[in-house]
Design an enzyme around this catalytic site. Structure first.
Site, PDB file in Angstrom:
ATOM      1  N   ARG A 110      -9.805   7.040   4.062  1.00 40.33           N
ATOM      2  CA  ARG A 110      -9.196   5.898   3.363  1.00 40.33           C
ATOM      3  C   ARG A 110      -9.011   6.210   1.873  1.00 40.33           C
ATOM      4  O   ARG A 110      -8.032   5.804   1.271  1.00 40.33           O
ATOM      5  CB  ARG A 110     -10.024   4.634   3.562  1.00 40.33           C
ATOM      6  CG  ARG A 110      -9.811   4.032   4.948  1.00 40.33           C
ATOM      7  CD  ARG A 110     -10.977   3.175   5.373  1.00 40.33           C
ATOM      8  NE  ARG A 110     -11.082   1.948   4.629  1.00 40.33           N
ATOM      9  CZ  ARG A 110     -12.232   1.338   4.340  1.00 40.33           C
ATOM     10  NH1 ARG A 110     -13.373   1.878   4.718  1.00 40.33           N
ATOM     11  NH2 ARG A 110     -12.242   0.210   3.688  1.00 40.33           N
ATOM     12  N   ARG A 120     -18.806  -3.217   9.309  1.00 38.64           N
ATOM     13  CA  ARG A 120     -17.365  -3.036   9.471  1.00 38.64           C
ATOM     14  C   ARG A 120     -17.119  -1.631   9.986  1.00 38.64           C
ATOM     15  O   ARG A 120     -17.474  -0.663   9.334  1.00 38.64           O
ATOM     16  CB  ARG A 120     -16.656  -3.244   8.125  1.00 38.64           C
ATOM     17  CG  ARG A 120     -16.189  -4.667   7.955  1.00 38.64           C
ATOM     18  CD  ARG A 120     -15.545  -4.864   6.610  1.00 38.64           C
ATOM     19  NE  ARG A 120     -14.409  -3.973   6.387  1.00 38.64           N
ATOM     20  CZ  ARG A 120     -13.551  -4.151   5.383  1.00 38.64           C
ATOM     21  NH1 ARG A 120     -13.706  -5.149   4.555  1.00 38.64           N
ATOM     22  NH2 ARG A 120     -12.555  -3.311   5.209  1.00 38.64           N
ATOM     23  N   ARG A 149     -22.206  -1.426   2.155  1.00 42.50           N
ATOM     24  CA  ARG A 149     -21.532  -2.489   2.905  1.00 42.50           C
ATOM     25  C   ARG A 149     -21.519  -2.181   4.406  1.00 42.50           C
ATOM     26  O   ARG A 149     -21.660  -3.084   5.226  1.00 42.50           O
ATOM     27  CB  ARG A 149     -20.092  -2.646   2.391  1.00 42.50           C
ATOM     28  CG  ARG A 149     -19.324  -3.745   3.076  1.00 42.50           C
ATOM     29  CD  ARG A 149     -18.023  -4.041   2.365  1.00 42.50           C
ATOM     30  NE  ARG A 149     -17.019  -3.012   2.589  1.00 42.50           N
ATOM     31  CZ  ARG A 149     -15.812  -3.010   2.013  1.00 42.50           C
ATOM     32  NH1 ARG A 149     -15.476  -3.946   1.169  1.00 42.50           N
ATOM     33  NH2 ARG A 149     -14.947  -2.046   2.281  1.00 42.50           N
ATOM     34  N   ARG A 189       0.818  -1.213   0.000  1.00 42.88           N
ATOM     35  CA  ARG A 189       0.000   0.000   0.000  1.00 42.88           C
ATOM     36  C   ARG A 189       0.847   1.256   0.000  1.00 42.88           C
ATOM     37  O   ARG A 189       0.294   2.357  -0.050  1.00 42.88           O
ATOM     38  CB  ARG A 189      -0.873   0.007   1.244  1.00 42.88           C
ATOM     39  CG  ARG A 189      -2.321  -0.406   1.022  1.00 42.88           C
ATOM     40  CD  ARG A 189      -3.001  -0.249   2.355  1.00 42.88           C
ATOM     41  NE  ARG A 189      -4.421  -0.231   2.348  1.00 42.88           N
ATOM     42  CZ  ARG A 189      -5.211  -1.293   2.401  1.00 42.88           C
ATOM     43  NH1 ARG A 189      -4.696  -2.498   2.368  1.00 42.88           N
ATOM     44  NH2 ARG A 189      -6.508  -1.155   2.486  1.00 42.88           N
TER      45      ARG A 189
END
Ligand code: ADP
Length: 201
Positions: free
Chosen positions: A144, A133, A127, A88
């Site tokens: 993010r 989550r 989601r 990443r």
């Protein structure tokens, strides 16, 4: 085959990675899953990682490199594996390159899954409602995405320069997307990089 899978949050990486490891029969190394497991087991790594993950920030490179290296030492990774959510950062990409240098011809393919940001935001908020989550909350999603743009997107260039990058359109049904991925994977494993000429492995 050693493959890295790169894509922003919500691009469908998880779904496509599961299909790809089943297709290629190689281990699936997801750093996100490893970190969530460490959190559940309440290890020191899990405790430290939580503070970063909750804010949508990257966990420090040295911690990530340590868990990836430990996992790579296991025998099942001798012939290849799929890295999901790793590397990443440029530092992680450079470290991986030297770790794989002595193995099976090194990295074979970097797959980028491309989805525009409006679609990502919509997918991730859906989601968040169904999977609960914590890191899918709207506030951390923005962070993010920012982290992806600033730290992860530059490694696409790193792989492009090495001739390893294949960018795949992430829009469409999971089946449609997987067809595109399979096409890229098949052309690499039949053509180059596995050290075995044209023999499919
Ligand atoms: P995504 O939904 O973005 O695919 P992941 O499950 O891959 O999320 O990772 C969740 C979180 O774990 C990231 O937001 C980050 O905090 C941390 N993380 C996972 N992989 C890495 C990595 N290679 N380097 C740094 N942090 C990571």
């Amino acid at each position: 085959m050693y493959i890295v899978f790169i894509g922003p949050p919500g691009a469908g990486k998880g779904t496509q990675c599961r299909r790809l490891v089943e297709y290629l029969r190689i281990p699936h190394l997801s750093t996100g899953d490893m970190l969530r497991q460490a959190q559940q087991q309440k290890t020191e790594l899990g405790r430290v990682a939580t503070t970063y993950m909750e804010q949508g920030k990257l966990v420090p490179d040295h911690l990530i490199l340590e868990i990836v290296r430990l996992r790579l030492q296991q025998d099942d990774c001798d012939e290849g594996c799929l890295f999901d959510g790793f590397p990443r950062t440029r530092e992680q990409a450079t470290a991986l390159e030297s770790d794989l240098a002595s193995r099976n011809g090194g990295l074979n393919l970097a797959l980028e899954l491309r989805v525009d940001e409006a679609e990502l935001i919509e997918r991730v908020s859906r989601r968040a409602q169904t999977e609960h989550r914590d890191d899918d909350a709207a506030a951390t999603l923005q962070e993010r995405l920012r982290v992806y743009r600033s730290q992860t997107a530059p490694i696409l260039d790193f792989y492009r320069k090495r001739g390893n990058l294949a960018s795949v359109n992430g829009l469409g049904t999971p089946d449609e997307v997987f067809q595109r991925i399979r096409h890229e994977v098949d052309s690499r494993r039949n053509g180059q990089g596995n050290g075995q000429g044209n023999t499919p492995t």
